[in-house]
Design an enzyme around this catalytic site. Structure first.
Site, PDB file in Angstrom:
ATOM      1  N   CYS A   3       0.821  -1.141  -0.130  1.00  0.00           N
ATOM      2  CA  CYS A   3      -0.021   0.107  -0.156  1.00  0.00           C
ATOM      3  C   CYS A   3       0.709   1.094   0.122  1.00  0.00           C
ATOM      4  O   CYS A   3       0.573   2.298  -0.542  1.00  0.00           O
ATOM      5  CB  CYS A   3      -0.905   0.063   1.237  1.00  0.00           C
ATOM      6  SG  CYS A   3      -2.236  -1.244   1.201  1.00  0.00           S
TER       7      CYS A   3
ATOM      8  N   CYS B 211      -5.941   1.072   4.276  1.00  0.00           N
ATOM      9  CA  CYS B 211      -4.399   1.102   3.303  1.00  0.00           C
ATOM     10  C   CYS B 211      -3.573   2.262   3.882  1.00  0.00           C
ATOM     11  O   CYS B 211      -2.505   2.143   3.425  1.00  0.00           O
ATOM     12  CB  CYS B 211      -4.887   1.558   1.882  1.00  0.00           C
ATOM     13  SG  CYS B 211      -5.905   3.173   1.906  1.00  0.00           S
TER      14      CYS B 211
END
Length: 236
Positions: free
Chosen positions: A123, A231
């Site tokens: 991420c 994320c």
């Protein structure tokens, strides 16, 4: 009047009536675009909240800047809805922001399927760094966060001091419910990601998104089976 920025955080932002037709969202967007102009960008995942926001934004600034973090591992349905939005709102300036590392380069450097072995690093490479680069020229950015989505988002305000990216984060949909989001989409006949009809209330990258297993937690299909819930874009 000086522009309200992360460095020039005001004592109080304007407030908006959450009882009006858009629960304050349209008024918040009008104020934000009047205040920031072209120094405001919307970072959209093109999920269902994003579709509502795009329609509302188009009523205020039809040529608004929008950035999509094109990680390279999104569902084909996500790309399809982006094309449908481009057709519906041709004046929008939509940027498909790719990471600096291709998937092949990432695999060579960190191993195959990094999203399985080190999802936070994946991420970071494919979403957080690209968003930071995209936001650099702007004073503020728009997000589709809603208070109802999760405990970590329950205290979100219309205007927030974003500690991660050192920007003002504008969240017009904070008071909207899941049903209100869908009611708006149907009322205005807006295109949307068809995965929403297949049990995916929250849609991210394909390897890390499953249908929700708990509709009381609309993000329960994200990183299922792990302790990861975000994320990192909306964490301090």
């Amino acid at each position: 009047m000086s522009v309200y920025t992360y460095e020039n955080w005001p004592n109080q932002f304007p407030t908006f009536d959450e009882q009006d037709e858009t629960k304050g969202a349209l008024k918040a967007l009008e104020w934000a675009y009047n205040h920031y102009g072209d120094s405001l960008i919307y970072a959209s995942s093109f999920g269902i909240e994003g579709i509502v926001l795009i329609d509302l934004i188009s009523k205020v600034k039809k040529d608004a800047h929008i950035v999509f973090l094109d990680t390279g591992v999104h569902f084909k349905e996500t790309y399809e809805v982006i094309e449908a939005i481009k057709e519906r709102f041709p004046d929008l300036r939509i940027q498909m922001k790719k990471p600096n590392l291709s998937l092949k380069e990432q695999a060579e450097k960190h191993g195959d399927e990094l999203w399985k072995t080190e999802p936070n690093l994946c991420c970071q490479i494919r979403k957080i760094i690209p968003l930071k680069e995209s936001l650099a020229p702007y004073d503020a950015w728009i997000s589709g966060l809603r208070r109802e989505q999760s405990e970590s988002r329950s205290k979100t305000e219309f205007f927030n001091k974003d500690e991660k990216f050192k920007k003002i984060k504008v969240c017009p949909l904070i008071h909207w419910s899941w049903k209100e989001i869908w009611r708006y989409v149907y009322k205005h006949n807006l295109p949307y990601n068809k995965l929403h009809d297949q049990g995916y209330p929250s849609i991210g990258c394909e390897p890390c998104t499953l249908p929700a297993y708990n509709m009381e937690d609309l993000r329960s299909g994200r990183w299922a089976g792990t302790k990861k819930v975000e994320c990192g874009l909306h964490e301090s």
